[in-house]
Write a protein that holds these residues in place. Structure first.
Motif, short mmCIF file in Angstrom:
data_model
loop_
_atom_site.label_atom_id
_atom_site.label_comp_id
_atom_site.label_asym_id
_atom_site.label_seq_id
_atom_site.Cartn_x
_atom_site.Cartn_y
_atom_site.Cartn_z
N SER A 163 0.82 -1.20 0.00
CA SER A 163 0.00 0.00 0.00
C SER A 163 0.85 1.25 0.00
O SER A 163 1.95 1.26 0.55
CB SER A 163 -0.87 -0.01 1.26
OG SER A 163 -1.56 1.20 1.40
N PHE A 164 0.36 2.31 -0.64
CA PHE A 164 0.99 3.62 -0.53
C PHE A 164 0.42 4.41 0.66
O PHE A 164 0.85 5.53 0.92
CB PHE A 164 0.77 4.42 -1.82
CG PHE A 164 1.51 3.87 -3.01
CD1 PHE A 164 2.86 4.13 -3.18
CD2 PHE A 164 0.86 3.08 -3.95
CE1 PHE A 164 3.55 3.62 -4.28
CE2 PHE A 164 1.54 2.57 -5.05
CZ PHE A 164 2.89 2.84 -5.21
N SER A 165 -0.56 3.85 1.35
CA SER A 165 -1.25 4.60 2.41
C SER A 165 -0.30 5.05 3.49
O SER A 165 -0.32 6.21 3.91
CB SER A 165 -2.35 3.75 3.05
OG SER A 165 -3.48 3.70 2.22
N LYS A 166 0.53 4.13 3.96
CA LYS A 166 1.39 4.47 5.08
C LYS A 166 2.79 4.84 4.61
O LYS A 166 3.50 5.56 5.29
CB LYS A 166 1.42 3.30 6.06
CG LYS A 166 0.02 2.81 6.49
CD LYS A 166 -0.79 3.86 7.22
CE LYS A 166 -2.28 3.54 7.30
NZ LYS A 166 -2.69 2.52 8.22
N SER A 167 3.21 4.37 3.42
CA SER A 167 4.56 4.70 2.95
C SER A 167 4.62 6.11 2.39
O SER A 167 5.65 6.77 2.45
CB SER A 167 5.00 3.69 1.89
OG SER A 167 4.23 3.82 0.72
N ALA A 168 3.50 6.61 1.85
CA ALA A 168 3.51 7.93 1.23
C ALA A 168 2.33 8.80 1.68
O ALA A 168 2.04 9.82 1.07
CB ALA A 168 3.49 7.78 -0.30
N GLY A 169 1.65 8.37 2.72
CA GLY A 169 0.53 9.18 3.25
C GLY A 169 -0.70 9.18 2.36
O GLY A 169 -1.46 10.14 2.32
N PHE A 170 -0.93 8.09 1.63
CA PHE A 170 -2.01 8.02 0.63
C PHE A 170 -3.35 7.55 1.20
O PHE A 170 -4.19 7.08 0.43
CB PHE A 170 -1.59 7.08 -0.49
CG PHE A 170 -0.83 7.73 -1.61
CD1 PHE A 170 0.08 8.75 -1.37
CD2 PHE A 170 -1.01 7.33 -2.94
CE1 PHE A 170 0.79 9.34 -2.41
CE2 PHE A 170 -0.32 7.92 -3.99
CZ PHE A 170 0.58 8.92 -3.73
N THR A 171 -3.58 7.65 2.50
CA THR A 171 -4.86 7.13 3.02
C THR A 171 -6.05 7.83 2.35
O THR A 171 -7.09 7.20 2.14
CB THR A 171 -4.94 7.31 4.56
OG1 THR A 171 -4.71 8.67 4.88
CG2 THR A 171 -3.92 6.44 5.27
N GLY A 172 -5.87 9.09 1.99
CA GLY A 172 -6.95 9.82 1.33
C GLY A 172 -6.79 9.88 -0.18
O GLY A 172 -7.61 10.48 -0.87
N VAL A 173 -5.74 9.26 -0.71
CA VAL A 173 -5.48 9.27 -2.15
C VAL A 173 -5.89 7.93 -2.77
O VAL A 173 -6.36 7.87 -3.90
CB VAL A 173 -3.99 9.57 -2.45
CG1 VAL A 173 -3.70 9.54 -3.94
CG2 VAL A 173 -3.61 10.93 -1.87
N ARG A 174 -5.73 6.85 -1.99
CA ARG A 174 -6.21 5.52 -2.35
C ARG A 174 -5.41 4.88 -3.49
O ARG A 174 -5.79 4.96 -4.66
CB ARG A 174 -7.71 5.52 -2.71
CG ARG A 174 -8.67 6.25 -1.78
CD ARG A 174 -8.73 5.79 -0.36
NE ARG A 174 -8.71 4.37 -0.21
CZ ARG A 174 -7.91 3.73 0.68
NH1 ARG A 174 -7.08 4.37 1.46
NH2 ARG A 174 -7.95 2.43 0.75
N CYS A 175 -4.33 4.22 -3.12
CA CYS A 175 -3.60 3.42 -4.11
C CYS A 175 -2.79 2.33 -3.41
O CYS A 175 -2.24 2.55 -2.33
CB CYS A 175 -2.67 4.31 -4.95
SG CYS A 175 -2.11 3.50 -6.47
#
Lengths: 402, 402
Positions: B245-257
């Protein structure tokens, strides 16, 4: 060990077969004639509305600042978007849908595939023929349709849509639990009248059935007497789930946003389908990007509404041209008046794939063989209005010369 | 008529119960003390990397022009992103994963919930305890776990992760078909060593089992000896699907990828799981927004990599502070070294919810009761490192004074 229902599914070869035939033709004839015009796939070609682009840029900037940064979106969608949809898509058309019966999602395809998860595996499923394949495949995958043999699913009920019934089926005599309707229709381009929809709503309420109503093409309805939402029909909230999309109304095929209405009135066996869908989404989905929901909200700004209307008018001029050109050429055709699809009868009794090859060879125009959408599509062909105006003119000129 | 398995599922009350207790506390005590600090939920708080914001702005502009407009994305992801993932997440770590074994998706949650659709309903499912609830709930929804009674699923096998085994379970003696592992672990924050992972890979290959390996927190691994991907283990391509997930590695929780690897080597009963997942995604999913995939690609630009590393370092300073402060206070704690979660034993034999109430009342700090993640979480508590540095310092100061 692996899902035997999924393994048993026939390959969905429609668009890959089209791709193969086009590639083979290109390889042989690329250099020796005019370029190929594609009127097969349902993707849009016009750019995004400026209002949506502006909203995306603003939302991207907000994500760059800790004070305005947005993390996990609410699973059902941001209130700003649910409220805008309730207001513009329903209230302004005289239909009251509370914002919290609206569930924002990443696409009408996802929702129309996932909605069957709310139902038991012994439900009887019914679909129109021709049909958007996702309704069938998602149920087959779960094992709800039994075995596949002789080109048919053991437990699938189909409602033939033919020239005899004007491509709008009437409800069946027998019992169906879960049925899928799509109007304006993909692939036939037909829109259902209020009277026709009322028959289905009455059937569903009488049989305790649930209608999944796919209204992805509602923005193309030009005739003011045609319902834009199934909730214009009395009693629909007691039996119908409605799936809509920004893909075709605002060119969001690459932006990914849609919504589904599960009315609080809709209950079966004492249970609320809205509660069950809420649970499904909370378990398996984490919401739609903030930036995408801000883009969708901008569809309803004054600029956004004007820009979307212009794009729809552009495509509908194409649709009418296609319909007119075919009619002028003596080809029987329907759709294109309240939908971006024109459904034509293949001339001279050709079958769908023969006509595909003929059209590719003689006019270098690519369409979609109707037989790919079901048995009743045999001998038919779908053309879309989503190309450029110039390509549409050129394609119709070539067809007129055939 | 409705899905009886879904209707039978117990309510997932963890985060709503937390919300309720916090609201009740706020109503009574809002005015009379310091503000509440939230260390419960796993959402990030730092802004998006500037490189990603820049990429989103550029992609938005491309959508505004017919010449660069992007419609339906390829269902498995754009080649530019799959290639960047293959290069930076695998090849640079000495692991060869072909780009077309990588499937881009809208979130690790979706993929970890959907992956069970590849399996038959009689598969035996195994999960660690404590566990991320999505693995269990998605299988329960499909009816794969049988009935729920006495707080347990009839057909679910659990692998206890306790202080005795250092919160990393060993493979069971009995047979399991489909098993879920998550390392670095949510909620315990433990990372599995190569030796531990090898035991699981060997077990799976011996039993013909499939491992779903959730590596959503891999970017937080600081110890160079800890595998960042399960494919560092020989034989893993024959038995493991990896979800990242990119959620935690790049802060994408609101970007979704996110992405999922389904290696071409992975086959069961003669069938390819990669082919089946391709089919599943083609049937039920329409891809990730162009703008989001461009943002994800920018994670791997020189600026993006530096910015992501800075944010991860920021959170990890928090994590280490939490772990240290708890240890200094004589509280047993693990995690926080290779993961953004710290898993603590509730002091004085308190149960998880009693400690929740105590911490809220006495320190005004919100965490997550360990019992919400499974029976083995009873008496434990999860704190996250995703808050601001200032909030983390303040929370730890308050805890030290208890």
């Amino acid at each position: 060990m692996l899902n035997s229902h999924a393994l048993e599914m026939p390959s969905s070869y429609l668009f890959s077969e089209i791709g193969k035939r086009v590639s083979a033709f290109q390889e042989k004839h690329e250099a020796d004639g005019p370029r190929i015009i594609r009127m097969g796939i349902g993707d849009v070609t016009r750019p995004l509305p400026g209002a949506c682009v502006e909203a995306m840029r603003k939302a991207a900037d907000e994500q760059a600042d800790a004070a305005t940064f947005q993390g996990y979106p609410p699973g059902e969608g941001y209130d700003f978007l649910r409220g805008a949809i309730a207001e513009h898509e329903y209230k302004r058309r005289g239909v009251n849908i509370p914002a919290d019966d609206i569930f924002v999602s990443d696409g009408a395809k996802s929702d129309s595939a996932n909605i069957q998860e709310l139902f038991d595996n012994d439900c009887v499923v019914g679909v129109t023929d021709p049909v958007y394949p996702v309704y069938v495949d998602s149920n087959a995958w779960s094992g709800r349709l039994g075995s596949y043999s002789g080109g048919q699913w053991e437990r699938l009920v189909t409602f033939p849509c033919t020239r005899e019934n004007g491509y709008v089926a009437s409800p069946p005599d027998g019992h169906v639990d879960l049925l899928y309707l799509c109007f304006p229709n993909n692939p036939t381009g037909t829109a259902a009248t209020a009277k026709q929809l009322r028959e289905w709503v009455d059937y569903a309420n009488k049989h305790g059935a649930v209608i999944v109503y796919d209204a992805a093409y509602r923005a193309y309805i030009a005739n003011p007497d045609i319902p834009r939402t199934i909730y214009e029909i009395d009693g629909a909230k007691d039996c119908a789930i409605e799936i809509c999309s920004f893909s075709k109304s605002a060119g969001f095929t690459g932006v990914r946003c849609s919504w589904t209405v599960v009315p609080r009135e809709l209950r079966r066996g004492g249970a609320s389908l809205r509660a069950l869908w809420t649970r499904r989404q909370a378990t398996k989905f984490n919401g739609v990007p903030y930036i995408v929901q801000r883009a969708a909200e901008a569809v309803y700004s004054p600029d956004g509404r004007r820009q979307c209307a212009e794009t729809i008018a552009y495509y509908m001029r194409n649709a009418l041209k296609v319909r007119q050109a075919l009619t002028d050429a003596g080809i029987e055709a329907t759709g294109g008046e309240n939908a971006p699809y024109v459904w034509m009868r293949c001339p001279n009794g050709m079958d769908s794939w023969s006509f595909f090859d003929y059209l590719l060879k003689e006019a270098r125009v690519v369409g979609t063989p109707g037989s790919g959408f079901g048995a009743c599509g045999a001998g038919y062909f779908r053309l879309t209005a989503f190309g450029s105006s110039e390509d549409t003119d050129e394609a119709m000129k070539r067809i007129a010369l055939l």
